[in-house]
Design a protein around this motif. Sequence first.
Motif, PDB file in Angstrom:
ATOM      1  N   LEU A   1       0.898  -0.989  -0.049  1.00  0.00           N
ATOM      2  CA  LEU A   1       0.107  -0.153   0.461  1.00  0.00           C
ATOM      3  C   LEU A   1       0.873   1.298   0.334  1.00  0.00           C
ATOM      4  O   LEU A   1       0.377   2.056  -0.550  1.00  0.00           O
ATOM      5  CB  LEU A   1      -0.968   0.323   1.088  1.00  0.00           C
ATOM      6  CG  LEU A   1      -1.990  -0.853   1.364  1.00  0.00           C
ATOM      7  CD1 LEU A   1      -2.852  -1.143   2.674  1.00  0.00           C
ATOM      8  CD2 LEU A   1      -2.774  -0.717   0.618  1.00  0.00           C
ATOM      9  N   ALA A   2       2.180   1.324   0.671  1.00  0.00           N
ATOM     10  CA  ALA A   2       3.473   1.831   0.073  1.00  0.00           C
ATOM     11  C   ALA A   2       3.421   2.514  -0.783  1.00  0.00           C
ATOM     12  O   ALA A   2       3.742   3.803  -1.544  1.00  0.00           O
ATOM     13  CB  ALA A   2       3.919   1.832   1.088  1.00  0.00           C
ATOM     14  N   GLY A   3       3.177   1.842  -2.040  1.00  0.00           N
ATOM     15  CA  GLY A   3       3.364   1.923  -3.185  1.00  0.00           C
ATOM     16  C   GLY A   3       4.796   1.184  -4.046  1.00  0.00           C
ATOM     17  O   GLY A   3       5.580   2.061  -4.902  1.00  0.00           O
ATOM     18  N   LEU A   4       5.373   0.768  -3.138  1.00  0.00           N
ATOM     19  CA  LEU A   4       6.588   0.092  -3.283  1.00  0.00           C
ATOM     20  C   LEU A   4       6.579  -0.513  -4.757  1.00  0.00           C
ATOM     21  O   LEU A   4       4.877  -1.330  -5.426  1.00  0.00           O
ATOM     22  CB  LEU A   4       7.150  -1.007  -3.083  1.00  0.00           C
ATOM     23  CG  LEU A   4       8.325  -0.641  -1.218  1.00  0.00           C
ATOM     24  CD1 LEU A   4       7.429   0.630  -0.121  1.00  0.00           C
ATOM     25  CD2 LEU A   4       8.804  -1.856  -0.683  1.00  0.00           C
ATOM     26  N   PRO A   5       7.863  -0.765  -5.725  1.00  0.00           N
ATOM     27  CA  PRO A   5       7.190  -1.421  -7.224  1.00  0.00           C
ATOM     28  C   PRO A   5       6.734  -2.580  -7.338  1.00  0.00           C
ATOM     29  O   PRO A   5       6.952  -3.855  -6.340  1.00  0.00           O
ATOM     30  CB  PRO A   5       9.332  -0.701  -7.591  1.00  0.00           C
ATOM     31  CG  PRO A   5       9.206  -0.343  -6.519  1.00  0.00           C
ATOM     32  CD  PRO A   5       9.590  -0.108  -5.692  1.00  0.00           C
ATOM     33  N   MET A   6       5.969  -3.064  -8.110  1.00  0.00           N
ATOM     34  CA  MET A   6       5.491  -4.641  -8.268  1.00  0.00           C
ATOM     35  C   MET A   6       6.453  -5.909  -8.536  1.00  0.00           C
ATOM     36  O   MET A   6       6.716  -6.033  -8.002  1.00  0.00           O
ATOM     37  CB  MET A   6       3.978  -4.230  -9.042  1.00  0.00           C
ATOM     38  CG  MET A   6       3.387  -5.851  -9.289  1.00  0.00           C
ATOM     39  SD  MET A   6       2.616  -6.321  -7.848  1.00  0.00           S
ATOM     40  CE  MET A   6       1.502  -4.970  -7.650  1.00  0.00           C
ATOM     41  N   LYS A   7       7.876  -4.934  -9.040  1.00  0.00           N
ATOM     42  CA  LYS A   7       8.827  -5.570  -8.852  1.00  0.00           C
ATOM     43  C   LYS A   7       9.270  -6.007  -8.117  1.00  0.00           C
ATOM     44  O   LYS A   7       9.501  -7.899  -8.254  1.00  0.00           O
ATOM     45  CB  LYS A   7       9.754  -5.714  -9.910  1.00  0.00           C
ATOM     46  CG  LYS A   7      10.526  -4.648  -9.769  1.00  0.00           C
ATOM     47  CD  LYS A   7      12.113  -3.709 -11.063  1.00  0.00           C
ATOM     48  CE  LYS A   7      12.001  -2.885  -9.720  1.00  0.00           C
ATOM     49  NZ  LYS A   7      13.007  -2.004 -10.652  1.00  0.00           N
ATOM     50  N   TRP A   8       8.849  -5.990  -6.885  1.00  0.00           N
ATOM     51  CA  TRP A   8       9.589  -6.744  -6.327  1.00  0.00           C
ATOM     52  C   TRP A   8       8.816  -7.531  -5.012  1.00  0.00           C
ATOM     53  O   TRP A   8       8.871  -8.314  -4.856  1.00  0.00           O
ATOM     54  CB  TRP A   8      10.211  -5.630  -4.824  1.00  0.00           C
ATOM     55  CG  TRP A   8      11.210  -4.657  -5.649  1.00  0.00           C
ATOM     56  CD1 TRP A   8      11.829  -4.955  -6.649  1.00  0.00           C
ATOM     57  CD2 TRP A   8      11.851  -2.764  -4.699  1.00  0.00           C
ATOM     58  NE1 TRP A   8      12.714  -3.762  -6.551  1.00  0.00           N
ATOM     59  CE2 TRP A   8      12.585  -2.698  -5.154  1.00  0.00           C
ATOM     60  CE3 TRP A   8      10.804  -2.736  -3.401  1.00  0.00           C
ATOM     61  CZ2 TRP A   8      13.416  -1.023  -4.731  1.00  0.00           C
ATOM     62  CZ3 TRP A   8      11.868  -1.195  -2.892  1.00  0.00           C
ATOM     63  CH2 TRP A   8      12.574  -1.159  -3.493  1.00  0.00           C
ATOM     64  N   PHE A   9       7.689  -7.377  -4.996  1.00  0.00           N
ATOM     65  CA  PHE A   9       6.585  -8.416  -5.123  1.00  0.00           C
ATOM     66  C   PHE A   9       6.377  -9.282  -5.311  1.00  0.00           C
ATOM     67  O   PHE A   9       7.077 -11.099  -5.189  1.00  0.00           O
ATOM     68  CB  PHE A   9       5.129  -7.866  -4.329  1.00  0.00           C
ATOM     69  CG  PHE A   9       4.916  -6.673  -3.553  1.00  0.00           C
ATOM     70  CD1 PHE A   9       5.190  -6.662  -2.616  1.00  0.00           C
ATOM     71  CD2 PHE A   9       5.218  -4.959  -4.111  1.00  0.00           C
ATOM     72  CE1 PHE A   9       4.514  -5.913  -1.138  1.00  0.00           C
ATOM     73  CE2 PHE A   9       4.714  -4.390  -3.136  1.00  0.00           C
ATOM     74  CZ  PHE A   9       5.192  -4.878  -1.965  1.00  0.00           C
ATOM     75  N   VAL A  10       6.658  -9.381  -6.990  1.00  0.00           N
ATOM     76  CA  VAL A  10       6.866 -10.573  -7.813  1.00  0.00           C
ATOM     77  C   VAL A  10       8.462 -11.795  -7.371  1.00  0.00           C
ATOM     78  O   VAL A  10       8.617 -12.855  -7.652  1.00  0.00           O
ATOM     79  CB  VAL A  10       6.769 -10.520  -8.978  1.00  0.00           C
ATOM     80  CG1 VAL A  10       6.984 -11.452 -10.621  1.00  0.00           C
ATOM     81  CG2 VAL A  10       5.248  -9.548  -9.767  1.00  0.00           C
ATOM     82  N   GLY A  11       9.401 -10.431  -7.721  1.00  0.00           N
ATOM     83  CA  GLY A  11      10.541 -10.686  -7.233  1.00  0.00           C
ATOM     84  C   GLY A  11      10.739 -11.796  -5.901  1.00  0.00           C
ATOM     85  O   GLY A  11      11.172 -13.032  -5.561  1.00  0.00           O
ATOM     86  N   GLY A  12       9.816 -11.182  -5.358  1.00  0.00           N
ATOM     87  CA  GLY A  12      10.061 -11.701  -3.390  1.00  0.00           C
ATOM     88  C   GLY A  12       8.875 -13.341  -3.495  1.00  0.00           C
ATOM     89  O   GLY A  12       9.118 -14.104  -2.786  1.00  0.00           O
ATOM     90  N   GLY A  13       7.677 -13.355  -4.430  1.00  0.00           N
ATOM     91  CA  GLY A  13       6.528 -14.325  -4.963  1.00  0.00           C
ATOM     92  C   GLY A  13       7.948 -15.156  -5.637  1.00  0.00           C
ATOM     93  O   GLY A  13       7.598 -17.020  -4.204  1.00  0.00           O
ATOM     94  N   LEU A  14       8.305 -14.858  -6.070  1.00  0.00           N
ATOM     95  CA  LEU A  14       9.480 -16.192  -6.451  1.00  0.00           C
ATOM     96  C   LEU A  14      10.650 -16.858  -5.745  1.00  0.00           C
ATOM     97  O   LEU A  14      10.567 -17.991  -5.988  1.00  0.00           O
ATOM     98  CB  LEU A  14      10.260 -15.861  -8.391  1.00  0.00           C
ATOM     99  CG  LEU A  14       9.282 -15.022  -9.130  1.00  0.00           C
ATOM    100  CD1 LEU A  14      10.121 -14.509 -10.285  1.00  0.00           C
ATOM    101  CD2 LEU A  14       8.227 -16.802  -9.732  1.00  0.00           C
ATOM    102  N   VAL A  15      10.815 -16.268  -4.855  1.00  0.00           N
ATOM    103  CA  VAL A  15      12.101 -16.703  -3.625  1.00  0.00           C
ATOM    104  C   VAL A  15      11.421 -17.736  -3.147  1.00  0.00           C
ATOM    105  O   VAL A  15      12.390 -18.964  -2.901  1.00  0.00           O
ATOM    106  CB  VAL A  15      12.795 -15.355  -3.108  1.00  0.00           C
ATOM    107  CG1 VAL A  15      13.177 -15.258  -1.609  1.00  0.00           C
ATOM    108  CG2 VAL A  15      13.475 -14.972  -4.495  1.00  0.00           C
ATOM    109  N   GLY A  16       9.878 -16.967  -2.537  1.00  0.00           N
ATOM    110  CA  GLY A  16       9.432 -17.497  -1.494  1.00  0.00           C
ATOM    111  C   GLY A  16       8.935 -19.443  -2.164  1.00  0.00           C
ATOM    112  O   GLY A  16       8.658 -20.640  -1.601  1.00  0.00           O
ATOM    113  N   ALA A  17       8.304 -19.485  -3.527  1.00  0.00           N
ATOM    114  CA  ALA A  17       7.979 -20.383  -4.057  1.00  0.00           C
ATOM    115  C   ALA A  17       9.382 -21.684  -4.666  1.00  0.00           C
ATOM    116  O   ALA A  17       9.182 -22.610  -4.139  1.00  0.00           O
ATOM    117  CB  ALA A  17       7.949 -20.565  -5.663  1.00  0.00           C
ATOM    118  N   VAL A  18      10.667 -20.839  -4.437  1.00  0.00           N
ATOM    119  CA  VAL A  18      11.628 -21.965  -4.175  1.00  0.00           C
ATOM    120  C   VAL A  18      12.210 -22.434  -3.165  1.00  0.00           C
ATOM    121  O   VAL A  18      12.513 -23.213  -2.871  1.00  0.00           O
ATOM    122  CB  VAL A  18      13.024 -21.055  -4.899  1.00  0.00           C
ATOM    123  CG1 VAL A  18      14.227 -22.119  -4.404  1.00  0.00           C
ATOM    124  CG2 VAL A  18      12.545 -20.734  -6.280  1.00  0.00           C
ATOM    125  N   ALA A  19      11.769 -21.023  -1.881  1.00  0.00           N
ATOM    126  CA  ALA A  19      12.369 -21.196  -0.269  1.00  0.00           C
ATOM    127  C   ALA A  19      11.203 -22.127   0.400  1.00  0.00           C
ATOM    128  O   ALA A  19      11.696 -23.065   0.938  1.00  0.00           O
ATOM    129  CB  ALA A  19      12.551 -19.972   0.493  1.00  0.00           C
TER     130      ALA A  19
END
Length: 371
Positions: free
Chosen positions: A175-193
């Motif tokens: 909600l603070a407006g951080l770039p969406m690419k960071w959330f997508v990247g975090g999701g991919l890292v989470g899927a691997v982790a």
Amino acid sequence: MNSVIPAPIARQPWQMLIPLFILVGFGGAVLYSAGGGNFQPFASSHLLRFAIFMIMACIMVWFSRDVVKFAAYPVYALVLVMLVGVEAMGAIKGGSQRWLEFGGLRIQPSELMKPVIVLALAQFYSSLPAGMIGSWRAIAPAGALVAAPVALVLLQPDLGTSLAIVFCGVVVMFLAGLPMKWFVGGGLVGAVAVPLAYFFALQDYQQRRVTTFLDPESDPLGSGYHITQSKIAIGSGGLSGKGFNEGSQSHLNYLPEPHTDFVFATMAEEWGLLGGLLVLLIFGLIMSWGLQVARTAHDRFAKLLAAGMVATMFFYVAINLMMVMGLAPVVGIPLPFMSHGGSSMMTNMICIGTLMMINRWNREQKRSGFI
């Protein structure tokens, strides 16, 4: 009506308070049944705790914006120290070390961290210049604020609360407006982790919760017992339920924890689908009011704080309902305002008190002409 009803009473957010009182009263009735048709030991303490924390919420309403913003980091630091204290001298219950005891008072600091992490992140992003939202300065300090308590809570161990803290933090960041690419990247890292965490980070009982979630019928009398009995209780309620105080699963002790984690299953057996829909409707009314408070807030801090508090309550409700219906692993998340438990009641009433406080800020700013 304003000439009949005193102004201090008329300006209260009754569109939220009336549904909340109904939900807590309904929870008391369910706990009365879970206690075998007695107010003791569950229903009476549930209603007493709500009354005490409602007073706390009413006191919170009068906090000013400046005071709350000033207290954000000190309160975060205090709760973090309390989490360290849990590791050093915390009370052990049920194989987990999660509580601090002061005389007859028992506090679970990890529960306090759920709303506190929202407060700290709301203060961080409200003071961050808009030009830095897309830089590492927007993610690294906030990530550290989230990671520190999560690491301490995982040591207790308490996976459910850790996930709640992460969820609340991620919602505020989004909600603070951080770039969406960071959330997508975090999701991919989470899927691997996730698979790595399953084999190398989770303890044996946590691994069993995951396998039980995937196939509870594989061990219906062992690790799958909780969710199997919960499904039986919910399904046997049918459309209108078996009747108040007539639930066999809870009264005959087939349903584990009928007054805490599985209170929704206790309710559904006696009140059926109609009771379940009523509970969902009331939660919807409370949270929609909370989102309206966030939308009408006049500054970034208040918007993030209000939305984060709604997200905290939503996590409780969503995970608990998914858990009792077999849609998520059993992680020990109680149902707000219905489950018997002082820590969860305290956390959710802090959320309610914060929303009422921001609602007062909105009303005062509107009256002053800052619309």
